[in-house]
Design an enzyme around this catalytic site. Structure first.
Site, PDB file in Angstrom:
ATOM      1  N   SER A   1       0.742  68.947  21.540  1.00 28.41           N
ATOM      2  CA  SER A   1       0.283  70.128  22.266  1.00 28.41           C
ATOM      3  C   SER A   1       0.581  69.955  23.764  1.00 28.41           C
ATOM      4  O   SER A   1       1.726  69.642  24.122  1.00 28.41           O
ATOM      5  CB  SER A   1      -1.207  70.338  21.979  1.00 28.41           C
ATOM      6  OG  SER A   1      -1.611  71.636  22.296  1.00 28.41           O
TER       7      SER A   1
ATOM      8  N   ASP B   1       0.935  75.356  11.549  1.00 30.42           N
ATOM      9  CA  ASP B   1       0.584  75.629  12.952  1.00 30.42           C
ATOM     10  C   ASP B   1       1.012  77.044  13.312  1.00 30.42           C
ATOM     11  O   ASP B   1       2.190  77.373  13.249  1.00 30.42           O
ATOM     12  CB  ASP B   1       1.311  74.608  13.835  1.00 30.42           C
ATOM     13  CG  ASP B   1       0.872  74.631  15.297  1.00 30.42           C
ATOM     14  OD1 ASP B   1       0.219  75.603  15.732  1.00 30.42           O
ATOM     15  OD2 ASP B   1       1.183  73.650  16.002  1.00 30.42           O
TER      16      ASP B   1
ATOM     17  N   HIS C   1      -2.467  73.651  13.881  1.00 28.95           N
ATOM     18  CA  HIS C   1      -2.092  72.923  15.093  1.00 28.95           C
ATOM     19  C   HIS C   1      -2.849  71.600  15.220  1.00 28.95           C
ATOM     20  O   HIS C   1      -2.312  70.577  15.654  1.00 28.95           O
ATOM     21  CB  HIS C   1      -2.400  73.820  16.290  1.00 28.95           C
ATOM     22  CG  HIS C   1      -1.991  73.258  17.603  1.00 28.95           C
ATOM     23  ND1 HIS C   1      -0.686  72.934  17.896  1.00 28.95           N
ATOM     24  CD2 HIS C   1      -2.711  72.954  18.713  1.00 28.95           C
ATOM     25  CE1 HIS C   1      -0.625  72.465  19.140  1.00 28.95           C
ATOM     26  NE2 HIS C   1      -1.834  72.456  19.652  1.00 28.95           N
TER      27      HIS C   1
END
Lengths: 375, 375
Positions: B156, B327, B360
């Site tokens: 991320s 995700d 995610h």
């Protein structure tokens, strides 16, 4: 800004673009409506609109059911359904659309006066289920002498009503078109919960006892914006907005602005969402929004039934289910699966898929494509 | 309730589960940090933790970069990366993790005192870009005499930093693992915008000038909850929560409750999200959240470059990109495409996909699977 059709509803109910109804008025139930929850709704009003003419034999009626923030004015928010050669014909069909209970567009809702107390319901407005709506709508149709519905159709919450119609009153419904809907998933429940919180968090909501002149504007706008994410698709947002700065010239990389260094100029998608929120609070009521979220959340056609077989086998209507390829609120796979479950109980149900990048909203944003699929 | 690993961060930074760092402390830059935005950050502090021992040749350093609400304590939030035979070894690697500027876990952020004014930055904390962070981190590594990084890895926002490291300091980075990230899409910008609004809408935010004892709790909780939707997947929510009522016994179909008829008992997913919001406000600061959202929003590695070729061709590191199958914040297709773009400029970049229903968050929630992929 108005590059996209309004999600869920089409034009505001007050906006009289599109077709004019033949008649628009109120029907007041002559008795209390006993709700599934056990509560009563005293003599509720259903606001409705009709288009076209009822035949002498009263055999040409079609019921259109609207979604969360829609209105009875289907000719305004779904005009292409009425285009020549499309799904409905004003020469042949008598089209009825009835505002949901709980709404702020004419049917009894939280803003209405409770005849038992003389005050508006406000936050005490009860849970009105999809089935409760269908039962109330049936009384309106009875009053019009309509024993037969050629078709019941709707998208999203409108599709929930269409299926309940086919289940609740099987002899009356010949066909149903159920678009972009299946029982709400955990993600759908989550999205609704956060929309609810956005309203509840606004101090102007005041536990639902807000004054009409001081509604929870920020909370309702944010709720709508959260909803908008689920009505659209990532692909559409990328195509329309990408990573562009807001078209009004704001700079996301700016040093500072009114919000200090922590809040930058907006990206275009943020400007769009803010605009949608601002438009929405001009036309919709926060308590009505909460009421209909609850109607939506609690819909589960299997509730109270031992099995899908038992729930659906009474259906006599032929059903067209439509999934939308880019819908992530009601993903096409879940609509397809739902259609298959219903078909497995012996119902004539087919599944068609609408290819669109518009997400859930496609049934309003790409009406021509929907028409092609339903023809 | 704690069936799922904390999104984005692992355990709270104060929770010292997992590995203890060899050292945890502060590094104060001996000069002002000139930011990409043109502003200065006066002698910022970087809070960091190290694990293992730096070799005499200083050639065994690995940098781990954390995500939005993470901390320098990588041994607490990513412990399985250090498992025997996994990605990192405390026998061989010297692992450094540095808290992001803007955060509330030790590095300079909105809650820190601005030496120029003697007051805390509050909402005047400037935009600190990913590149600004990398440049500050480079000074810390310089001070430790680390000229070479065996690897830089992160998921991320951590992956954004890892790529900027490879671009900014190509000679120093041998390998990079970049997990679950690509330039933020319009949907990602939209999600961040609504999280920002949730905080701004809270009257306790007070334009960012809130008192420590009265932070915008409701707003930050709602922001976190919106974020959680994007860190998880619909499939996981269905599997874990479905349409079950909240496990504490609330009834979504109840007649009434404290909130009146408009607010029902919660579904299980709503109880879960509320719990996540409540946990988060105990450990994170609203202005820090806003600061890092802006860091995330404005990251675009192509910014200031004429082409991808020009932006990426200086990279010398071998890069492993990892996409996560479920995700939807950084969809695997966009990670794969991003990897292909970078590879097309002559960089050694491969793409691997992690199959997980966790969304995610999988890089934190399914560490063993990630380890398998990175080995």
């Amino acid at each position: 800004m108005n590059v996209m059709t309004e999600a869920q509803t089409g034009a505001p109910a007050t906006g009289r673009a599109g077709l004019e109804p033949t008649y628009e008025g109120d029907f007041v139930l002559d008795r209390h409506l006993l709700l599934e929850s056990g509560r009563m709704l005293a003599n509720p009003t259903l606001h409705y609109a009709v288009y076209g003419r009822l035949s002498a034999a009263r055999d040409n009626a079609v019921l259109v059911c609207h979604a969360l923030s829609g209105s009875a004015l289907v000719g305004s928010w779904w005009p292409e359904i009425f285009a020549p050669g499309a799904v409905l014909s004003l020469d042949h069909d008598f089209v009825i659309c009835i505002n949901l209970l709980g709404s702020c567009y004419g049917s009894t809702g939280p803003g209405s006066v409770d005849p038992e107390t003389g005050r508006s319901y406000g936050p005490d407005f009860p849970l009105v289920s999809i089935r409760d709506n269908v039962r109330a709508q049936a009384q309106l149709l009875d009053s019009l002498g309509i024993r037969q519905l050629r078709q019941v159709l709707g998208g999203s919450i409108g599709g929930m009503q269409a299926l309940e119609w086919a289940m609740h009153d099987p002899a009356r419904v010949e066909r149903a078109a159920i678009i972009g809907v299946a029982p709400l998933s955990a993600m759908g429940l989550a999205l609704n919960h956060l929309q609810r919180l956005a309203i509840q968090n606004d101090p102007d909501w005041a536990g639902g006892h807000y004054l009409p002149q001081r509604p929870p504007r920020q909370g309702l706008a944010l709720a709508r914006q959260i909803g908008m994410l689920s009505y659209k698709s990532a692909a559409l947002f990328d195509e329309r907005f990408g990573r562009n700065p807001n078209r009004n010239g704001e700079d996301p990389w700016a040093l500072d602005n009114a919000g200090g260094g922590l809040i930058g100029g907006r990206f275009d998608i943020a400007g769009y969402l803010d605009h949608q929120g601002e438009r929405f609070i001009e036309r919709f009521d926060a308590n009505s929004y909460l009421a209909i979220l609850r109607t939506m959340d609690t819909w589960d056609p299997l509730n109270g039934h031992a099995s899908a077989e038992e729930a659906f086998r009474r259906i006599r209507a032929r059903i067209n289910f439509v999934g939308i390829s880019s819908d992530w609120l009601f993903p096409p796979a879940s609509v397809r699966e739902f259609a298959a479950t219903i078909r497995s109980t012996g119902v004539q149900a087919d599944y068609r898929e609408m290819f669109s990048s518009h997400g859930h909203d496609a049934f309003l944003a790409e009406q021509a494509e929907l028409v092609r699929l339903l023809q």
